[in-house]
Design a protein around this motif. Structure first.
Motif, mmCIF file in Angstrom:
data_model
loop_
_atom_site.group_PDB
_atom_site.id
_atom_site.type_symbol
_atom_site.label_atom_id
_atom_site.label_comp_id
_atom_site.label_asym_id
_atom_site.label_seq_id
_atom_site.Cartn_x
_atom_site.Cartn_y
_atom_site.Cartn_z
ATOM 1 N N ASN A 100 0.849 -1.192 0.000
ATOM 2 C CA ASN A 100 0.000 0.000 0.000
ATOM 3 C C ASN A 100 0.881 1.237 0.000
ATOM 4 O O ASN A 100 1.828 1.335 0.784
ATOM 5 N N LEU A 101 0.562 2.176 -0.869
ATOM 6 C CA LEU A 101 1.407 3.366 -0.957
ATOM 7 C C LEU A 101 0.594 4.628 -1.180
ATOM 8 O O LEU A 101 -0.542 4.602 -1.667
ATOM 9 N N LEU A 102 1.211 5.738 -0.812
ATOM 10 C CA LEU A 102 0.671 7.068 -1.077
ATOM 11 C C LEU A 102 1.546 7.725 -2.128
ATOM 12 O O LEU A 102 2.760 7.513 -2.167
ATOM 13 N N VAL A 103 0.945 8.537 -2.955
ATOM 14 C CA VAL A 103 1.687 9.370 -3.895
ATOM 15 C C VAL A 103 1.457 10.813 -3.454
ATOM 16 O O VAL A 103 0.319 11.208 -3.200
ATOM 17 N N GLN A 104 2.530 11.559 -3.305
ATOM 18 C CA GLN A 104 2.409 12.892 -2.701
ATOM 19 C C GLN A 104 3.177 13.943 -3.502
ATOM 20 O O GLN A 104 4.259 13.682 -4.038
ATOM 21 N N GLU A 105 2.588 15.120 -3.563
ATOM 22 C CA GLU A 105 3.211 16.260 -4.226
ATOM 23 C C GLU A 105 4.582 16.561 -3.614
ATOM 24 O O GLU A 105 4.766 16.487 -2.400
ATOM 25 N N PHE A 106 5.554 16.863 -4.458
ATOM 26 C CA PHE A 106 6.903 17.213 -4.007
ATOM 27 C C PHE A 106 6.986 18.719 -3.798
ATOM 28 O O PHE A 106 6.714 19.489 -4.718
ATOM 29 N N ILE A 107 7.333 19.136 -2.582
ATOM 30 C CA ILE A 107 7.425 20.563 -2.258
ATOM 31 C C ILE A 107 8.871 21.008 -2.477
ATOM 32 O O ILE A 107 9.713 20.910 -1.577
ATOM 33 N N LYS A 108 9.151 21.496 -3.666
ATOM 34 C CA LYS A 108 10.514 21.833 -4.060
ATOM 35 C C LYS A 108 11.108 22.939 -3.192
ATOM 36 O O LYS A 108 12.280 22.896 -2.803
ATOM 37 N N GLU A 109 10.273 23.943 -2.863
ATOM 38 C CA GLU A 109 10.791 25.103 -2.123
ATOM 39 C C GLU A 109 11.209 24.774 -0.691
ATOM 40 O O GLU A 109 11.879 25.571 -0.024
ATOM 41 N N ALA A 110 10.821 23.591 -0.185
ATOM 42 C CA ALA A 110 11.257 23.190 1.160
ATOM 43 C C ALA A 110 12.766 22.956 1.195
ATOM 44 O O ALA A 110 13.392 23.015 2.260
ATOM 45 N N ASP A 111 13.354 22.671 0.028
ATOM 46 C CA ASP A 111 14.810 22.557 -0.115
ATOM 47 C C ASP A 111 15.426 21.535 0.841
ATOM 48 O O ASP A 111 16.460 21.794 1.472
ATOM 49 N N GLY A 112 14.782 20.381 0.964
ATOM 50 C CA GLY A 112 15.344 19.306 1.793
ATOM 51 C C GLY A 112 15.295 19.573 3.285
ATOM 52 O O GLY A 112 16.076 18.989 4.047
ATOM 53 N N LYS A 113 14.388 20.441 3.720
ATOM 54 C CA LYS A 113 14.282 20.766 5.152
ATOM 55 C C LYS A 113 12.868 20.492 5.644
ATOM 56 O O LYS A 113 11.896 20.639 4.903
ATOM 57 N N ASP A 114 12.768 20.072 6.895
ATOM 58 C CA ASP A 114 11.461 20.015 7.544
ATOM 59 C C ASP A 114 11.617 20.418 9.007
ATOM 60 O O ASP A 114 12.735 20.663 9.476
#
Length: 302
Positions: free
Chosen positions: A174-188
Protein backbone atom coordinates in the motif's frame (compact mmCIF):
# COMPACT_ATOMS: atom_id res chain seq x y z
CA UNK A 1 5.57 5.70 41.34
CA UNK A 2 6.25 2.50 39.44
CA UNK A 3 6.49 3.33 35.73
CA UNK A 4 7.11 0.84 32.93
CA UNK A 5 8.65 1.71 29.60
CA UNK A 6 7.24 -0.69 27.02
CA UNK A 7 9.51 -0.78 23.97
CA UNK A 8 11.80 -3.09 21.97
CA UNK A 9 15.40 -1.98 22.54
CA UNK A 10 16.59 -0.92 26.02
CA UNK A 11 19.86 0.40 24.57
CA UNK A 12 18.34 3.10 22.36
CA UNK A 13 19.21 6.67 23.41
CA UNK A 14 15.54 7.62 23.80
CA UNK A 15 14.72 4.65 26.01
CA UNK A 16 17.85 5.10 28.14
CA UNK A 17 16.99 8.77 28.69
CA UNK A 18 13.41 8.03 29.73
CA UNK A 19 14.54 5.40 32.24
CA UNK A 20 17.21 7.77 33.63
CA UNK A 21 14.80 10.71 33.84
CA UNK A 22 12.26 8.65 35.75
CA UNK A 23 14.85 7.42 38.24
CA UNK A 24 16.23 10.94 38.71
CA UNK A 25 12.73 12.07 39.66
CA UNK A 26 12.46 9.32 42.29
CA UNK A 27 10.42 6.69 40.45
CA UNK A 28 10.91 2.96 40.06
CA UNK A 29 11.45 2.43 36.36
CA UNK A 30 10.95 -0.93 34.62
CA UNK A 31 11.82 -1.80 31.01
CA UNK A 32 9.40 -4.18 29.30
CA UNK A 33 10.39 -5.82 26.03
CA UNK A 34 7.14 -5.96 24.05
CA UNK A 35 7.88 -9.43 22.64
CA UNK A 36 8.52 -10.80 26.15
CA UNK A 37 5.11 -9.73 27.46
CA UNK A 38 1.95 -11.80 27.32
CA UNK A 39 -1.53 -11.47 28.74
CA UNK A 40 -4.46 -13.17 30.38
CA UNK A 41 -7.86 -12.05 29.15
CA UNK A 42 -10.37 -12.35 31.95
CA UNK A 43 -13.42 -10.21 32.74
CA UNK A 44 -12.82 -10.22 36.49
CA UNK A 45 -9.05 -10.50 36.70
CA UNK A 46 -7.15 -9.39 33.56
CA UNK A 47 -3.39 -9.80 33.87
CA UNK A 48 -0.17 -8.98 32.03
CA UNK A 49 2.81 -11.31 32.46
CA UNK A 50 6.50 -10.99 31.66
CA UNK A 51 9.27 -13.52 30.95
CA UNK A 52 8.66 -16.80 32.70
CA UNK A 53 5.45 -15.99 34.52
CA UNK A 54 6.20 -12.76 36.37
CA UNK A 55 2.86 -11.01 36.88
CA UNK A 56 3.04 -7.30 36.14
CA UNK A 57 1.12 -5.64 38.91
CA UNK A 58 1.32 -2.41 40.91
CA UNK A 59 2.23 -0.41 37.81
CA UNK A 60 1.07 3.19 37.95
CA UNK A 61 1.82 4.00 34.32
CA UNK A 62 3.15 2.51 31.09
CA UNK A 63 5.00 4.60 28.52
CA UNK A 64 4.27 3.03 25.13
CA UNK A 65 7.08 3.30 22.57
CA UNK A 66 5.91 0.80 20.00
CA UNK A 67 7.99 0.35 16.87
CA UNK A 68 6.01 -0.06 13.62
CA UNK A 69 6.93 -3.72 13.14
CA UNK A 70 5.20 -4.68 16.42
CA UNK A 71 2.25 -2.25 16.25
CA UNK A 72 -0.43 -4.95 16.40
CA UNK A 73 0.96 -6.78 19.43
CA UNK A 74 2.23 -3.65 21.19
CA UNK A 75 -1.18 -2.00 20.95
CA UNK A 76 -2.87 -5.19 22.17
CA UNK A 77 -0.63 -5.07 25.26
CA UNK A 78 -1.32 -1.36 25.79
CA UNK A 79 -5.05 -2.14 25.59
CA UNK A 80 -4.56 -4.86 28.20
CA UNK A 81 -2.89 -2.42 30.62
CA UNK A 82 -5.70 0.06 30.00
CA UNK A 83 -8.28 -2.63 30.89
CA UNK A 84 -6.33 -3.14 34.13
CA UNK A 85 -6.71 0.55 34.99
CA UNK A 86 -3.05 1.44 34.28
CA UNK A 87 -2.38 4.86 32.73
CA UNK A 88 -0.80 4.57 29.27
CA UNK A 89 1.13 7.24 27.39
CA UNK A 90 0.24 7.06 24.47
CA UNK A 91 -3.00 5.03 24.40
CA UNK A 92 -3.45 2.03 22.13
CA UNK A 93 -6.14 3.84 20.14
CA UNK A 94 -3.96 6.90 19.48
CA UNK A 95 -0.97 4.78 18.38
CA UNK A 96 -3.14 2.78 15.96
CA UNK A 97 -4.47 6.00 14.41
CA UNK A 98 -0.96 7.44 14.02
CA UNK A 99 0.38 4.27 12.36
CA UNK A 100 -2.24 4.26 9.61
CA UNK A 101 -0.78 7.00 7.40
CA UNK A 102 -3.81 7.22 5.15
CA UNK A 103 -6.30 7.36 8.03
CA UNK A 104 -4.17 9.86 9.97
CA UNK A 105 -3.96 12.19 6.95
CA UNK A 106 -7.74 11.98 6.53
CA UNK A 107 -8.11 12.92 10.22
CA UNK A 108 -5.73 15.87 9.67
CA UNK A 109 -7.86 17.18 6.82
CA UNK A 110 -10.99 16.74 8.93
CA UNK A 111 -9.33 18.93 11.58
CA UNK A 112 -8.57 21.65 9.03
CA UNK A 113 -4.84 20.89 8.71
CA UNK A 114 -3.21 21.39 5.31
CA UNK A 115 -1.12 18.56 3.83
CA UNK A 116 0.75 18.15 0.53
CA UNK A 117 -1.70 17.01 -2.18
CA UNK A 118 -1.86 13.23 -1.77
CA UNK A 119 -3.23 10.37 -3.87
CA UNK A 120 -4.03 6.78 -2.97
CA UNK A 121 -5.11 3.94 -5.25
CA UNK A 122 -5.35 0.18 -5.10
CA UNK A 123 -5.05 -0.81 -8.76
CA UNK A 124 -1.92 -0.42 -10.97
CA UNK A 125 -4.33 0.58 -13.77
CA UNK A 126 -4.77 3.94 -12.03
CA UNK A 127 -1.06 4.85 -11.96
CA UNK A 128 -1.16 7.56 -14.64
CA UNK A 129 -4.14 9.38 -13.14
CA UNK A 130 -2.58 9.09 -9.69
CA UNK A 131 0.55 10.87 -10.92
CA UNK A 132 -1.45 13.67 -12.56
CA UNK A 133 -3.65 14.00 -9.47
CA UNK A 134 -0.72 15.32 -7.40
CA UNK A 135 0.62 17.64 -10.11
CA UNK A 136 2.90 15.24 -11.98
CA UNK A 137 6.60 14.56 -11.49
CA UNK A 138 8.68 15.13 -9.50
CA UNK A 139 6.66 13.47 -6.76
CA UNK A 140 7.07 11.44 -3.57
CA UNK A 141 6.04 7.78 -3.26
CA UNK A 142 5.53 6.57 0.33
CA UNK A 143 4.86 3.11 1.67
CA UNK A 144 2.05 3.27 4.24
CA UNK A 145 4.12 1.14 6.63
CA UNK A 146 7.38 3.12 6.22
CA UNK A 147 9.11 4.94 9.08
CA UNK A 148 12.20 7.11 9.77
CA UNK A 149 12.38 7.99 6.07
CA UNK A 150 12.48 4.37 4.92
CA UNK A 151 9.98 3.42 2.23
CA UNK A 152 10.02 6.99 0.82
CA UNK A 153 11.16 7.53 -2.76
CA UNK A 154 11.55 10.69 -4.83
CA UNK A 155 10.55 10.05 -8.46
CA UNK A 156 11.99 12.87 -10.55
CA UNK A 157 10.33 11.99 -13.87
CA UNK A 158 6.96 10.58 -14.86
CA UNK A 159 8.61 7.42 -16.18
CA UNK A 160 10.47 6.92 -12.88
CA UNK A 161 7.22 7.50 -10.97
CA UNK A 162 5.40 4.88 -13.03
CA UNK A 163 8.20 2.36 -12.49
CA UNK A 164 8.34 2.90 -8.71
CA UNK A 165 4.55 2.83 -8.24
CA UNK A 166 4.09 -0.29 -10.37
CA UNK A 167 7.01 -2.05 -8.68
CA UNK A 168 5.53 -1.39 -5.22
CA UNK A 169 2.09 -2.46 -6.38
CA UNK A 170 3.48 -5.69 -7.85
CA UNK A 171 4.61 -6.47 -4.30
CA UNK A 172 1.07 -5.69 -3.10
CA UNK A 173 2.36 -2.83 -0.98
CA UNK A 174 0.00 0.00 0.00
CA UNK A 175 1.41 3.37 -0.96
CA UNK A 176 0.67 7.07 -1.08
CA UNK A 177 1.69 9.37 -3.90
CA UNK A 178 2.41 12.89 -2.70
CA UNK A 179 3.21 16.26 -4.23
CA UNK A 180 6.90 17.21 -4.01
CA UNK A 181 7.42 20.56 -2.26
CA UNK A 182 10.51 21.83 -4.06
CA UNK A 183 10.79 25.10 -2.12
CA UNK A 184 11.26 23.19 1.16
CA UNK A 185 14.81 22.56 -0.11
CA UNK A 186 15.34 19.31 1.79
CA UNK A 187 14.28 20.77 5.15
CA UNK A 188 11.46 20.01 7.54
CA UNK A 189 10.52 20.94 11.10
CA UNK A 190 9.99 18.50 13.96
CA UNK A 191 7.81 19.85 16.77
CA UNK A 192 7.74 17.83 19.98
CA UNK A 193 4.30 18.03 21.60
CA UNK A 194 3.55 17.01 25.19
CA UNK A 195 0.02 17.40 26.57
CA UNK A 196 -1.07 19.92 23.98
CA UNK A 197 2.04 22.12 24.16
CA UNK A 198 5.01 22.38 21.80
CA UNK A 199 7.93 21.96 24.23
CA UNK A 200 10.73 21.98 21.64
CA UNK A 201 11.23 22.30 17.90
CA UNK A 202 14.11 21.70 15.49
CA UNK A 203 14.76 22.12 11.81
CA UNK A 204 16.10 19.01 10.11
CA UNK A 205 18.21 19.43 7.00
CA UNK A 206 18.82 16.59 4.57
CA UNK A 207 22.33 15.30 3.92
CA UNK A 208 23.94 16.34 0.58
CA UNK A 209 22.30 14.50 -2.30
CA UNK A 210 19.40 13.37 -0.09
CA UNK A 211 15.84 14.75 -0.03
CA UNK A 212 14.76 13.15 3.27
CA UNK A 213 15.57 15.29 6.30
CA UNK A 214 15.20 12.45 8.86
CA UNK A 215 18.09 12.22 11.35
CA UNK A 216 18.15 8.44 10.70
CA UNK A 217 18.88 9.20 7.04
CA UNK A 218 21.89 11.38 7.84
CA UNK A 219 20.04 14.66 8.32
CA UNK A 220 21.27 17.32 10.74
CA UNK A 221 19.28 19.17 13.39
CA UNK A 222 19.33 22.81 14.45
CA UNK A 223 17.16 25.04 16.63
CA UNK A 224 14.38 26.83 14.77
CA UNK A 225 11.83 29.46 15.75
CA UNK A 226 8.40 28.26 14.71
CA UNK A 227 5.53 30.53 13.72
CA UNK A 228 2.23 30.73 15.64
CA UNK A 229 0.60 28.94 12.68
CA UNK A 230 3.11 26.08 12.90
CA UNK A 231 2.60 25.83 16.66
CA UNK A 232 -1.16 25.66 16.24
CA UNK A 233 -0.84 23.05 13.47
CA UNK A 234 1.35 20.82 15.67
CA UNK A 235 -1.00 21.00 18.65
CA UNK A 236 -4.08 20.35 16.50
CA UNK A 237 -2.40 17.37 14.79
CA UNK A 238 -1.48 15.67 18.08
CA UNK A 239 -4.98 16.32 19.43
CA UNK A 240 -6.64 14.90 16.29
CA UNK A 241 -4.92 11.56 16.92
CA UNK A 242 -5.37 11.68 20.70
CA UNK A 243 -1.61 11.61 21.36
CA UNK A 244 -0.25 12.88 24.70
CA UNK A 245 3.28 12.76 23.25
CA UNK A 246 3.96 13.32 19.56
CA UNK A 247 6.60 14.30 17.07
CA UNK A 248 4.88 16.42 14.43
CA UNK A 249 6.70 16.86 11.12
CA UNK A 250 5.97 20.01 9.15
CA UNK A 251 7.25 21.29 5.82
CA UNK A 252 7.31 24.97 4.86
CA UNK A 253 5.75 25.70 1.47
CA UNK A 254 4.88 28.83 -0.50
CA UNK A 255 1.29 28.28 0.68
CA UNK A 256 2.22 28.06 4.36
CA UNK A 257 3.05 25.10 6.66
CA UNK A 258 1.98 21.62 5.56
CA UNK A 259 1.81 18.55 7.76
CA UNK A 260 3.93 15.58 6.65
CA UNK A 261 3.17 13.09 9.43
CA UNK A 262 2.79 12.54 13.16
CA UNK A 263 5.05 10.13 15.07
CA UNK A 264 3.69 8.47 18.22
CA UNK A 265 7.17 7.31 19.35
CA UNK A 266 9.36 10.32 18.51
CA UNK A 267 13.11 10.00 19.04
CA UNK A 268 14.78 12.18 21.68
CA UNK A 269 18.43 12.25 20.64
CA UNK A 270 18.25 14.79 17.83
CA UNK A 271 15.95 17.22 19.61
CA UNK A 272 17.58 16.98 23.07
CA UNK A 273 21.06 17.39 21.59
CA UNK A 274 20.10 20.38 19.43
CA UNK A 275 17.99 22.22 22.02
CA UNK A 276 19.64 21.14 25.29
CA UNK A 277 16.18 20.53 26.75
CA UNK A 278 15.31 17.66 29.09
CA UNK A 279 12.48 16.23 26.98
CA UNK A 280 12.60 12.88 28.79
CA UNK A 281 12.10 14.67 32.11
CA UNK A 282 9.12 16.53 30.66
CA UNK A 283 7.58 13.20 29.63
CA UNK A 284 7.88 11.90 33.19
CA UNK A 285 6.52 15.19 34.59
CA UNK A 286 3.49 14.78 32.33
CA UNK A 287 2.69 11.43 33.96
CA UNK A 288 3.18 12.91 37.44
CA UNK A 289 0.73 15.69 36.66
CA UNK A 290 -1.88 13.35 35.17
CA UNK A 291 -1.74 11.00 38.16
CA UNK A 292 -1.57 13.79 40.74
CA UNK A 293 1.76 12.59 42.11
CA UNK A 294 3.62 14.80 44.59
CA UNK A 295 7.23 14.17 45.54
CA UNK A 296 8.04 14.31 49.24
CA UNK A 297 10.79 16.82 50.02
CA UNK A 298 12.01 16.01 53.53
CA UNK A 299 8.98 16.42 55.76
CA UNK A 300 7.20 18.72 53.32
CA UNK A 301 5.04 18.02 50.33
CA UNK A 302 5.70 20.12 47.23
Amino acid sequence: MKIALMASNPDLYSNQRILEAGEERGHEMVFLDIKQCYMKLDAKDPEAHYRGGKVLKDLDAVITRIRPSVTFYGCALARQFESMGVHTTNTSDSVIKSRDKLFSLQLMLKSGINIPTTGFANSPMDTNDLIEMVGGAPLIVKLLEGTQGRGVVLAETKKAAESVINAFKALRANLLVQEFIKEADGKDIRCFVIDGKVVASIQRTAAPGEFRANIHQGGTASIVKITPEERKLSITAAKALGLDIAGVDIIRSKNGPLLLEVNSSPGLEGIETATGKDIAGMMIASIEKKLGWRKALGSEQE
